[in-house]
Design a protein around this motif. Structure first.
Motif, PDB file in Angstrom:
ATOM      1  N   GLY A  65      31.616 -61.709  37.609  1.00 29.78           N
ATOM      2  CA  GLY A  65      30.650 -62.325  36.771  1.00 29.78           C
ATOM      3  C   GLY A  65      30.735 -64.010  36.789  1.00 29.78           C
ATOM      4  N   ASP A  66      31.578 -64.317  38.051  1.00 25.68           N
ATOM      5  CA  ASP A  66      31.620 -65.674  38.462  1.00 25.68           C
ATOM      6  C   ASP A  66      30.733 -66.144  39.094  1.00 25.68           C
ATOM      7  N   VAL A  67      29.685 -65.556  39.599  1.00 25.05           N
ATOM      8  CA  VAL A  67      28.367 -66.197  40.090  1.00 25.05           C
ATOM      9  C   VAL A  67      27.218 -65.154  39.496  1.00 25.05           C
ATOM     10  N   ARG A 104      38.459 -54.690  30.535  1.00 21.03           N
ATOM     11  CA  ARG A 104      38.620 -55.731  29.704  1.00 21.03           C
ATOM     12  C   ARG A 104      38.030 -56.995  30.154  1.00 21.03           C
ATOM     13  N   HIS A 105      38.081 -57.295  31.247  1.00 19.62           N
ATOM     14  CA  HIS A 105      37.365 -58.484  31.944  1.00 19.62           C
ATOM     15  C   HIS A 105      35.749 -58.620  31.609  1.00 19.62           C
ATOM     16  N   TRP A 106      35.049 -57.705  31.571  1.00 26.17           N
ATOM     17  CA  TRP A 106      33.759 -57.647  31.234  1.00 26.17           C
ATOM     18  C   TRP A 106      33.659 -57.769  29.802  1.00 26.17           C
ATOM     19  N   MET A 107      34.349 -57.039  28.998  1.00 24.57           N
ATOM     20  CA  MET A 107      34.383 -57.156  27.567  1.00 24.57           C
ATOM     21  C   MET A 107      34.414 -58.566  26.886  1.00 24.57           C
ATOM     22  N   HIS A 108      35.440 -59.068  27.592  1.00 23.79           N
ATOM     23  CA  HIS A 108      35.634 -60.689  27.244  1.00 23.79           C
ATOM     24  C   HIS A 108      34.649 -61.299  27.654  1.00 23.79           C
ATOM     25  N   LEU A 109      34.066 -61.309  28.670  1.00 22.28           N
ATOM     26  CA  LEU A 109      32.614 -61.949  29.330  1.00 22.28           C
ATOM     27  C   LEU A 109      31.539 -61.913  28.175  1.00 22.28           C
ATOM     28  N   ILE A 110      31.272 -60.542  27.951  1.00 21.84           N
ATOM     29  CA  ILE A 110      30.121 -60.244  27.158  1.00 21.84           C
ATOM     30  C   ILE A 110      30.401 -60.745  25.732  1.00 21.84           C
ATOM     31  N   PHE A 111      31.559 -60.643  25.168  1.00 24.09           N
ATOM     32  CA  PHE A 111      31.685 -60.923  23.764  1.00 24.09           C
ATOM     33  C   PHE A 111      32.074 -62.245  23.726  1.00 24.09           C
ATOM     34  N   GLY A 113      31.313 -64.930  26.167  1.00 23.13           N
ATOM     35  CA  GLY A 113      30.424 -65.770  27.239  1.00 23.13           C
ATOM     36  C   GLY A 113      29.238 -65.603  26.903  1.00 23.13           C
ATOM     37  N   GLY A 114      28.597 -64.454  26.107  1.00 19.59           N
ATOM     38  CA  GLY A 114      27.408 -63.844  25.977  1.00 19.59           C
ATOM     39  C   GLY A 114      26.491 -63.624  27.265  1.00 19.59           C
ATOM     40  N   THR A 115      27.261 -63.023  28.318  1.00 23.25           N
ATOM     41  CA  THR A 115      26.726 -62.983  29.275  1.00 23.25           C
ATOM     42  C   THR A 115      26.341 -61.307  29.489  1.00 23.25           C
ATOM     43  N   GLU A 116      25.773 -60.839  30.383  1.00 23.33           N
ATOM     44  CA  GLU A 116      25.433 -59.170  30.489  1.00 23.33           C
ATOM     45  C   GLU A 116      26.102 -58.781  31.529  1.00 23.33           C
TER      46      GLU A 116
END
Length: 171
Positions: A65-67, A104-111, A113-116
């Motif tokens: 999710g960095d790019v 965990r990394h993606w759960m954090h980004l989704i909740f 950062g609002g990213t998909e």
């Protein structure tokens, strides 16, 4: 006199045939250690991204999710089901992250950062179809699946050392 004396082959054509057969036989018996336990993963993209050249580090950054964009195109990473061997190897050897840490990394980004998150597909054929049908899509499949696929572009191939499933399940 030694009965194992090899007679010298006199005609050039027979020498050439003999040399070729020797090379083939040697390659069958002297393969690199672990060669039978390795497979290649192909990173594939929608044809609209075909001009892009990606390194493993860039693929890693995309899947973490960095790019999110290449130029003006939004990237859509396509992931495979957790029960697929290729996903375990991709996480371990390309992303250098465990399955739990990746979730965990993606759960954090989704909740936060609002990213998909990556789009989840069951297996290689479904990933191929999703990449073929979605602009900006990037996915990973076994290279032998990608070689015959139409409507996707291979941008990177990487050879992975296969690990026994018991080792990968612990990740």
């Amino acid at each position: 006199m030694n009965r194992f004396i090899v007679k010298r082959i006199k005609t050039p054509a027979l020498r050439w045939v003999s040399l070729c057969l020797s090379i083939i036989l040697l390659s069958l018996f002297f393969r690199p250690a672990g060669a039978e336990n390795s497979r290649e993963i192909a990173i594939i993209v929608h044809p609209g991204l075909a001009g892009e050249v990606l390194s493993l580090e860039e693929v890693r950054r995309i899947y973490l999710g960095d790019v999110e964009f290449v130029g003006r195109r939004r990237l859509k990473p396509i992931d495979q089901s957790e029960d697929q061997e290729i996903r375990r190897q991709f996480l371990h050897e390309v992303l250098h992250i465990s399955k739990a840490d990746y979730s965990r990394h993606w759960m954090h980004l989704i909740f936060m950062g609002g990213t998909e998150g990556p789009i989840l597909r069951k297996d290689g054929p479904e990933v191929l179809q999703a990449v073929r049908e979605s602009e900006g899509a990037i996915g990973y499949v076994w290279a032998d699946e990608a070689m015959s696929a139409k409507g996707v572009q291979i941008v990177l191939r990487t050879r992975l050392k296969a690990k026994p499933l018991t080792q990968l399940n612990a990740l």
